[in-house]
Design a protein around this motif. Structure first.
Motif, PDB file in Angstrom:
ATOM      1  N   PRO A   1      40.158  50.683  46.912  1.00  0.00           N
ATOM      2  CA  PRO A   1      39.004  49.756  46.634  1.00  0.00           C
ATOM      3  C   PRO A   1      39.397  48.225  46.365  1.00  0.00           C
ATOM      4  O   PRO A   1      38.687  47.458  46.131  1.00  0.00           O
ATOM      5  CB  PRO A   1      38.764  50.494  45.164  1.00  0.00           C
ATOM      6  N   VAL A   2      40.790  48.049  46.598  1.00  0.00           N
ATOM      7  CA  VAL A   2      41.287  46.866  46.286  1.00  0.00           C
ATOM      8  C   VAL A   2      40.855  45.562  47.236  1.00  0.00           C
ATOM      9  O   VAL A   2      40.829  45.819  48.297  1.00  0.00           O
ATOM     10  CB  VAL A   2      42.907  46.943  46.254  1.00  0.00           C
ATOM     11  N   THR A   3      40.109  44.827  46.440  1.00  0.00           N
ATOM     12  CA  THR A   3      40.134  43.502  47.288  1.00  0.00           C
ATOM     13  C   THR A   3      40.904  42.338  46.947  1.00  0.00           C
ATOM     14  O   THR A   3      40.969  41.372  47.698  1.00  0.00           O
ATOM     15  CB  THR A   3      38.498  42.933  47.080  1.00  0.00           C
ATOM     16  N   PHE A   4      41.446  42.268  45.717  1.00  0.00           N
ATOM     17  CA  PHE A   4      41.944  41.192  45.292  1.00  0.00           C
ATOM     18  C   PHE A   4      43.106  41.545  44.417  1.00  0.00           C
ATOM     19  O   PHE A   4      42.947  42.340  43.451  1.00  0.00           O
ATOM     20  CB  PHE A   4      41.327  40.165  44.645  1.00  0.00           C
ATOM     21  N   THR A   5      44.370  40.975  44.138  1.00  0.00           N
ATOM     22  CA  THR A   5      45.483  41.486  43.379  1.00  0.00           C
ATOM     23  C   THR A   5      46.011  40.130  42.537  1.00  0.00           C
ATOM     24  O   THR A   5      45.877  39.148  42.764  1.00  0.00           O
ATOM     25  CB  THR A   5      46.657  41.679  43.907  1.00  0.00           C
ATOM     26  N   TYR A   6      45.810  40.417  40.934  1.00  0.00           N
ATOM     27  CA  TYR A   6      45.973  39.293  40.322  1.00  0.00           C
ATOM     28  C   TYR A   6      47.522  39.358  39.861  1.00  0.00           C
ATOM     29  O   TYR A   6      48.237  40.451  39.986  1.00  0.00           O
ATOM     30  CB  TYR A   6      45.058  39.704  38.798  1.00  0.00           C
TER      31      TYR A   6
ATOM     32  N   LYS B   1      41.163  43.427  41.407  1.00  0.00           N
ATOM     33  CA  LYS B   1      39.734  43.319  41.767  1.00  0.00           C
ATOM     34  C   LYS B   1      39.297  44.306  42.748  1.00  0.00           C
ATOM     35  O   LYS B   1      39.965  44.270  43.932  1.00  0.00           O
ATOM     36  CB  LYS B   1      39.324  41.938  41.885  1.00  0.00           C
ATOM     37  N   CYS B   2      38.279  44.984  42.290  1.00  0.00           N
ATOM     38  CA  CYS B   2      37.901  46.074  43.277  1.00  0.00           C
ATOM     39  C   CYS B   2      36.517  46.151  43.586  1.00  0.00           C
ATOM     40  O   CYS B   2      35.570  45.362  42.727  1.00  0.00           O
ATOM     41  CB  CYS B   2      38.280  47.530  42.847  1.00  0.00           C
ATOM     42  N   SER B   3      35.986  46.538  44.668  1.00  0.00           N
ATOM     43  CA  SER B   3      34.432  46.690  44.998  1.00  0.00           C
ATOM     44  C   SER B   3      34.148  48.232  45.264  1.00  0.00           C
ATOM     45  O   SER B   3      34.842  48.910  46.011  1.00  0.00           O
ATOM     46  CB  SER B   3      34.227  45.779  45.988  1.00  0.00           C
ATOM     47  N   MET B   4      32.616  48.320  44.989  1.00  0.00           N
ATOM     48  CA  MET B   4      32.430  49.738  45.159  1.00  0.00           C
ATOM     49  C   MET B   4      32.090  49.991  46.611  1.00  0.00           C
ATOM     50  O   MET B   4      32.167  51.078  47.020  1.00  0.00           O
ATOM     51  CB  MET B   4      30.973  50.134  44.291  1.00  0.00           C
ATOM     52  N   SER B   5      31.923  49.030  47.389  1.00  0.00           N
ATOM     53  CA  SER B   5      31.692  49.096  48.735  1.00  0.00           C
ATOM     54  C   SER B   5      32.752  48.964  49.594  1.00  0.00           C
ATOM     55  O   SER B   5      32.705  48.459  50.801  1.00  0.00           O
ATOM     56  CB  SER B   5      30.482  48.273  49.198  1.00  0.00           C
ATOM     57  N   ALA B   6      34.015  49.043  49.077  1.00  0.00           N
ATOM     58  CA  ALA B   6      35.274  48.657  49.673  1.00  0.00           C
ATOM     59  C   ALA B   6      35.504  49.786  50.662  1.00  0.00           C
ATOM     60  O   ALA B   6      35.170  50.961  50.128  1.00  0.00           O
ATOM     61  CB  ALA B   6      36.526  48.166  48.889  1.00  0.00           C
ATOM     62  N   ASN B   7      36.005  49.471  51.858  1.00  0.00           N
ATOM     63  CA  ASN B   7      36.190  50.626  52.693  1.00  0.00           C
ATOM     64  C   ASN B   7      37.627  50.461  53.189  1.00  0.00           C
ATOM     65  O   ASN B   7      37.848  50.896  54.469  1.00  0.00           O
ATOM     66  CB  ASN B   7      35.118  50.124  53.950  1.00  0.00           C
ATOM     67  N   GLY B   8      38.440  50.162  52.433  1.00  0.00           N
ATOM     68  CA  GLY B   8      40.141  50.077  53.083  1.00  0.00           C
ATOM     69  C   GLY B   8      40.461  51.398  53.198  1.00  0.00           C
ATOM     70  O   GLY B   8      40.236  52.351  52.605  1.00  0.00           O
TER      71      GLY B   8
ATOM     72  N   PHE C   1      34.560  45.702  40.172  1.00  0.00           N
ATOM     73  CA  PHE C   1      35.249  45.931  38.704  1.00  0.00           C
ATOM     74  C   PHE C   1      36.562  45.777  39.101  1.00  0.00           C
ATOM     75  O   PHE C   1      37.111  45.464  39.976  1.00  0.00           O
ATOM     76  CB  PHE C   1      34.851  47.439  38.443  1.00  0.00           C
ATOM     77  N   ILE C   2      37.082  45.678  38.127  1.00  0.00           N
ATOM     78  CA  ILE C   2      38.715  45.660  37.796  1.00  0.00           C
ATOM     79  C   ILE C   2      39.273  46.702  37.214  1.00  0.00           C
ATOM     80  O   ILE C   2      38.664  47.592  36.423  1.00  0.00           O
ATOM     81  CB  ILE C   2      39.064  44.469  36.693  1.00  0.00           C
ATOM     82  N   ILE C   3      40.407  47.299  37.649  1.00  0.00           N
ATOM     83  CA  ILE C   3      41.270  48.109  37.211  1.00  0.00           C
ATOM     84  C   ILE C   3      42.749  47.764  36.818  1.00  0.00           C
ATOM     85  O   ILE C   3      43.205  46.899  37.394  1.00  0.00           O
ATOM     86  CB  ILE C   3      41.297  49.395  38.235  1.00  0.00           C
ATOM     87  N   GLY C   4      43.244  48.331  35.721  1.00  0.00           N
ATOM     88  CA  GLY C   4      44.654  48.264  35.450  1.00  0.00           C
ATOM     89  C   GLY C   4      45.506  49.507  35.777  1.00  0.00           C
ATOM     90  O   GLY C   4      44.976  50.567  35.826  1.00  0.00           O
ATOM     91  N   SER C   5      46.528  49.221  36.163  1.00  0.00           N
ATOM     92  CA  SER C   5      47.337  50.374  36.631  1.00  0.00           C
ATOM     93  C   SER C   5      48.850  50.632  35.813  1.00  0.00           C
ATOM     94  O   SER C   5      48.914  49.863  34.952  1.00  0.00           O
ATOM     95  CB  SER C   5      47.727  50.280  38.094  1.00  0.00           C
TER      96      SER C   5
ATOM     97  N   MET D   1      38.143  35.924  37.108  1.00  0.00           N
ATOM     98  CA  MET D   1      37.810  36.564  38.436  1.00  0.00           C
ATOM     99  C   MET D   1      38.545  35.954  39.760  1.00  0.00           C
ATOM    100  O   MET D   1      38.786  36.700  40.583  1.00  0.00           O
ATOM    101  CB  MET D   1      36.487  37.097  38.460  1.00  0.00           C
ATOM    102  N   LEU D   2      38.084  34.298  39.401  1.00  0.00           N
ATOM    103  CA  LEU D   2      38.499  33.713  40.685  1.00  0.00           C
ATOM    104  C   LEU D   2      39.851  33.493  40.789  1.00  0.00           C
ATOM    105  O   LEU D   2      40.169  32.694  42.026  1.00  0.00           O
ATOM    106  CB  LEU D   2      37.526  32.594  40.828  1.00  0.00           C
ATOM    107  N   GLN D   3      40.790  33.665  40.016  1.00  0.00           N
ATOM    108  CA  GLN D   3      42.046  32.891  40.048  1.00  0.00           C
ATOM    109  C   GLN D   3      43.059  34.168  39.700  1.00  0.00           C
ATOM    110  O   GLN D   3      43.150  34.992  38.895  1.00  0.00           O
ATOM    111  CB  GLN D   3      42.052  32.115  38.742  1.00  0.00           C
ATOM    112  N   LYS D   4      44.308  33.838  40.529  1.00  0.00           N
ATOM    113  CA  LYS D   4      45.099  34.844  40.483  1.00  0.00           C
ATOM    114  C   LYS D   4      46.044  34.743  39.006  1.00  0.00           C
ATOM    115  O   LYS D   4      46.445  35.907  38.496  1.00  0.00           O
ATOM    116  CB  LYS D   4      46.211  34.682  41.605  1.00  0.00           C
ATOM    117  N   GLN D   5      46.271  33.573  38.677  1.00  0.00           N
ATOM    118  CA  GLN D   5      47.250  33.793  37.310  1.00  0.00           C
ATOM    119  C   GLN D   5      46.136  33.802  36.069  1.00  0.00           C
ATOM    120  O   GLN D   5      45.033  33.205  36.319  1.00  0.00           O
ATOM    121  CB  GLN D   5      47.791  32.112  37.521  1.00  0.00           C
ATOM    122  N   PRO D   6      46.714  34.190  35.002  1.00  0.00           N
ATOM    123  CA  PRO D   6      45.858  34.300  33.964  1.00  0.00           C
ATOM    124  C   PRO D   6      45.541  33.058  33.274  1.00  0.00           C
ATOM    125  O   PRO D   6      46.348  31.921  33.569  1.00  0.00           O
ATOM    126  CB  PRO D   6      46.462  35.222  33.138  1.00  0.00           C
ATOM    127  N   ILE D   7      44.381  32.603  32.843  1.00  0.00           N
ATOM    128  CA  ILE D   7      44.135  31.513  32.210  1.00  0.00           C
ATOM    129  C   ILE D   7      44.958  31.224  31.044  1.00  0.00           C
ATOM    130  O   ILE D   7      45.245  30.245  30.480  1.00  0.00           O
ATOM    131  CB  ILE D   7      42.694  31.317  31.915  1.00  0.00           C
TER     132      ILE D   7
END
Lengths: 96, 553
Positions: free
Chosen positions: B394-399, B371-378, B360-364, B433-439
Motif C-alpha cells: 500500500p506504500v506510496t511515500f515513506t517518512y 503514507k499509503c493508499s487504499m487504491s495502491a496496487n504495488g 492512510f498512514i501506518i506505523g511499523s 503529509m507533504l513533507q518527509k521530515q517531521p515539523i
C-alpha cells in the motif's frame, strides 16, 4: 440578469466569504450561494434580527435609522446591509 | 357441678364435712347447707349431725386467663353515589399524511421588480469595505467570550475497574461509542512469551446511568484470549469490533439478548496469524449508500486486511488486503543487506485521513512511518503468505522514521495534512503529509509514549500518555513545546511509581471528557477545563501555519 450575477460573484470572491444571500422584504430569499436549508434558516432569522435592530435604533432616536448590522461569532461574522425592499446578508470567516 | 355423695341418705341438716371429688374446676362455691335430713332407713337415730355454716372460698384458676368481652357497633357516613351516562352522537374521521418535500424547495421567491440590481449597486461598496476591514482587523484577536460557567479545573470524575479481573490485565484499547455515553475497554497483556492462554473480556460502562457501579461493568463480553484493541462503530451504537492476540477479529452486537458475537474472522489463512494491533472502522468510499463502513485490521504479521460486512448474513468477509514487507522499509532500517526482502514487517498502528478516506498512514514495528493508499496496487513478492486475496503493497511515500516501534499514529480531525506519531523512542512527532521530515519533535522526558490523540474540539490540542503514568496535554498555540497540563492518570503501584498509561481517547460528543487506561486495568475519565475544550478562533490558523510550511529543506 448578468450584472446581478456579476455583483454576487464579486462579493463571493472576497477573501473568507462563505456565502451571500439576498432576501426580500418578507424574509423570503431571492438569491443565494448557499444550500437551500441553510439559506432558508439564515433568511428567516436574520431578517427578524435586522427588523428588531432597526426598531431599536429608531426607538432611541426617531431621526436615526439602521445602515449596517454586523454579528460577530466565534466562527464567522455575518454582515447585513438593510434596505427598504431587500436585505443583503454576507457570511465571512475572518480567519482562514 | 358434679358431686358424689357417699351415702344415699337424704340429709336435711347442715353438712359438717365432705368427702368426695370435685370435678369442675371453675370458680364455684362449695359447701352445701343442708337443712333437713330425713332418714329413710328405719330405726336409725342420727344425732351425730350438727348444723354448721362455712364461709365460701373462692380461688382463681392459674392457667386460664380471664377474657373480657365488649361489644360496640359503627357505621360509615352515608356514601353519595351518582350515575351519569353519555353517548356521542356525531362522528368525524380525519386523516393526514405528510408529503416528502425534501426534494422540493419552495423557499425562493421570484423577483420581478427590477430593483434588485440597483439595490446591489448601492450596497456593494459598503459591503466590500466591511469585508476588507474584517480580514485586516486585529481588533478581536485576543477577545474571547465565555458563555458557560463551566469548570476551570481538571478533575478525574470516574475511576472504572473490573473487579473480576483483579488487576491481572492491562487496558489495551479504549473506545467511546457513537453517542458518547458508553465507554468500552479491551483487556489483555502485552507481555506474552508464547501462546496466550488468558481469558479476558471486553467491558463497557454507560456513564450516563445514575446507578453506575465503577467496579462492575454494564456489559462483560468474554473472550478466550487477550484482546489487543477495540473500536466502536461510528454510527451504530451497538456494534463494536475487537482484535485478539490470536489474530481473530470479532464484531459484537450489543443489542442482542444472548450471544452477542455477531461475526468473527476466525483463524484461517485469510485472517491474521499474529496479534491484531489495531481495528478501525472506515467509511466505504466505493459504496453509494452513505452509512456503509468497512472494518480494517492491522497486525504484527504485516497484513492490513479490509473486511466488508455482508448485509444479509452479517458476516465479515475479506474484501481487500495489503501487506508490509521488508523491501518497503527505508535503507537505514534494514538490519543487514542480506535480509530477505520478502519478510513481513509488523504494523502497529493505522490512521485514516480526515478529508480523503482513501489515504492512510501506518506505523511499523521497526519505526518506519508510511503514507499509503487504499487504491495502491504495488506488487509484493509472494513470500510465505497464503491468502485468497492478492495482498498488495500500500506504500506510496515513506517518512523519516522513528527509532523504535511506532505505538500510535493519528491524523488531525481539523487539518488535512497534519498527523502525530508517538513511539518507543520517547518522542512525539508532528508531521505534515507533504513533507518527509517531521515539523516538530517533542521529547517530554517521561519515558515511552504509548499513545497520542488529537482533541475533537480544539484543533491545536492533543494528548499523549507516558510510561511514567502521566497524561500530557499539549497546546500548539503556546509558544513553548512543553505540555500545558500534566495529569496523573496511572494508578499507584507498589514501589511508589505510577503504572504506565497505555491508551487514551477523547470523547467526540462531550468534548470535555478524555479517558485513559493504564497497565493495572484501571480506566480514568477526566473532565478538562473549559479553556482547553473550547476552540480559540486562531487555533486552526496556528495549526495551519505550523503545518503548511513549504520549505525547500
Amino acid at each position: 440578469m448578468a450584472e446581478v450575477e456579476e455583483t454576487f460573484k464579486r462579493i463571493q470572491a472576497h477573501k473568507g466569504v462563505i456565502g451571500v444571500i439576498v432576501v426580500n422584504s418578507e424574509g423570503i430569499p431571492i438569491r443565494s450561494t448557499l444550500d437551500n436549508s441553510t439559506t432558508v434558516q439564515y433568511a428567516g432569522l436574520i431578517s427578524q434580527l435586522a427588523a428588531k435592530a432597526r426598531s431599536t435604533v429608531r426607538d432611541i432616536d426617531p431621526g436615526n435609522d439602521l445602515t449596517f448590522l454586523r454579528i460577530r461569532s466565534k466562527k464567522h461574522e455575518i454582515m447585513v446591509a438593510p434596505d427598504k425592499e431587500y436585505l443583503l446578508i454576507c457570511i465571512q470567516s475572518p480567519h482562514d | 357441678m358434679h358431686c358424689q355423695f357417699l351415702s344415699k341418705a337424704q340429709i336435711s341438716s347442715k353438712l359438717l364435712s365432705f368427702q368426695g371429688r370435685i370435678q369442675d374446676s371453675k370458680v364455684f362455691v362449695f359447701g352445701i347447707e343442708i337443712t333437713e335430713i330425713t332418714n329413710n332407713i328405719p330405726n336409725v337415730n342420727n344425732k351425730m349431725f350438727a348444723d354448721i355454716t362455712l364461709e365460701s372460698v373462692t380461688f382463681k384458676s392459674n392457667w386460664k386467663k380471664e377474657r373480657s368481652l365488649a361489644s360496640s357497633g359503627c357505621q360509615t357516613s352515608e356514601l353519595v353515589v351518582e350515575e351519569v351516562a353519555c353517548q356521542s352522537v356525531k362522528y368525524k374521521s380525519v386523516k393526514t399524511q405528510t408529503e416528502d418535500d425534501s426534494d422540493k424547495f419552495s423557499g425562493f421567491a421570484d423577483d420581478n421588480s427590477g430593483h434588485l440590481f440597483e439595490f446591489l449597486r448601492r450596497v456593494e461598496p459598503a459591503m466590500h469595505k466591511q469585508l476588507e476591514m474584517n480580514v485586516k482587523s486585529h481588533a478581536f484577536d485576543d477577545y474571547e467570550v465565555t458563555w458557560d460557567e463551566g469548570s476551570s479545573t481538571m478533575s478525574s470524575i470516574h475511576k472504572l475497574t473490573n473487579a473480576a479481573h483483579d488487576g491481572q490485565f492491562q487496558i489495551t484499547g479504549l473506545s467511546w461509542n457513537s453517542t458518547g455515553a458508553v465507554i468500552a475497554a479491551s483487556y489483555g497483556r502485552f507481555d506474552h512469551e508464547d501462546w496466550c492462554t488468558h481469558k479476558t473480556s471486553l467491558c463497557t460502562w454507560n456513564l450516563e446511568r445514575r446507578n453506575l457501579d465503577e467496579n462492575k461493568p454494564d456489559t462483560v463480553l468474554e473472550v478466550s484470549s487477550c484482546l489487543m484493541c477495540t473500536a466502536f462503530h461510528p454510527s451504530n451504537p451497538a456494534l463494536i469490533a475487537g482484535g485478539t492476540y490470536n489474530g481473530v477479529v470479532i464484531v459484537w452486537d450489543l443489542s442482542r439478548e444472548d450471544d452477542m458475537v455477531l461475526t468473527s474472522s476466525g483463524i484461517g489463512d485469510d485472517s491474521h496469524r499474529e496479534p491484531v494491533s489495531k481495528v478501525i472502522w472506515v467509511p466505504d468510499t466505493s459504496s453509494v449508500k452513505k452509512n456503509k463502513y468497512l472494518l480494517v485490521s492491522v497486525s504484527s504479521d504485516g497484513k492490513m486486511l479490509v473486511w466488508k460486512m455482508d448485509r444479509k448474513t452479517k458476516q465479515i468477509e475479506l474484501h481487500d488486503g495489503f501487506v508490509l514487507m521488508n523491501m518497503n522499509l527505508p535503507t537505514q532500517l534494514r538490519k543487514s543487506r542480506t535480509m530477505r526482502g520478502d519478510k513481513e514487517v509488523g504494523v502497529t498502528c493505522i490512521s485514516y485521513n480526515n478529508e480523503n478516506k482513501d489515504s492512510f498512514i501506518i506505523g511499523s514495528e521497526p519505526g518506519a512511518v508510511f503514507k499509503c493508499s487504499m487504491s495502491a496496487n504495488g506488487e509484493q513478492p509472494a513470500g510465505n503468505i497464503i491468502s485468497s486475496i492478492q495482498l498488495k503493497s500500500p506504500v506510496t511515500f515513506t517518512y523519516a522514521h522513528h527509532y523504535g516501534p511506532v505505538y500510535s499514529a493519528e491524523f488531525s480531525p481539523f487539518h488535512r495534512n497534519a498527523f502525530l506519531t508517538s513511539s518507543m523512542d520517547q518522542t512525539l512527532r508532528l508531521y505534515s503529509m507533504l513533507q518527509k521530515q517531521p515539523i516538530m519533535t517533542l521529547e517530554p522526558g517521561e519515558g515511552v509514549i504509548y499513545s497520542t490523540k488529537w482533541s475533537f474540539s480544539r484543533p491545536a490540542l492533543f494528548a499523549a500518555t507516558t510510561d511514567t503514568g502521566l497524561l500530557l496535554l499539549y497546546d500548539l498555540t503556546q509558544n513553548q513545546p512543553v505540555p500545558v497540563y500534566k495529569l496523573e492518570a496511572g494508578g499507584l503501584m507498589g514501589n511508589n511509581a505510577r503504572a504506565p498509561v497505555l491508551t487514551c481517547q477523547f470523547n467526540q460528543h462531550q468534548n470535555n471528557l478524555i479517558a485513559t487506561g493504564d497497565a493495572m486495568g484501571c480506566i480514568q475519565v477526566f473532565r478538562i477545563s473549559d479553556s482547553l475544550k473550547t476552540p480559540l478562533s486562531r487555533d486552526l490558523e496556528i495549526l495551519g501555519d505550523l503545518v503548511d510550511i513549504t520549505t525547500e529543506s
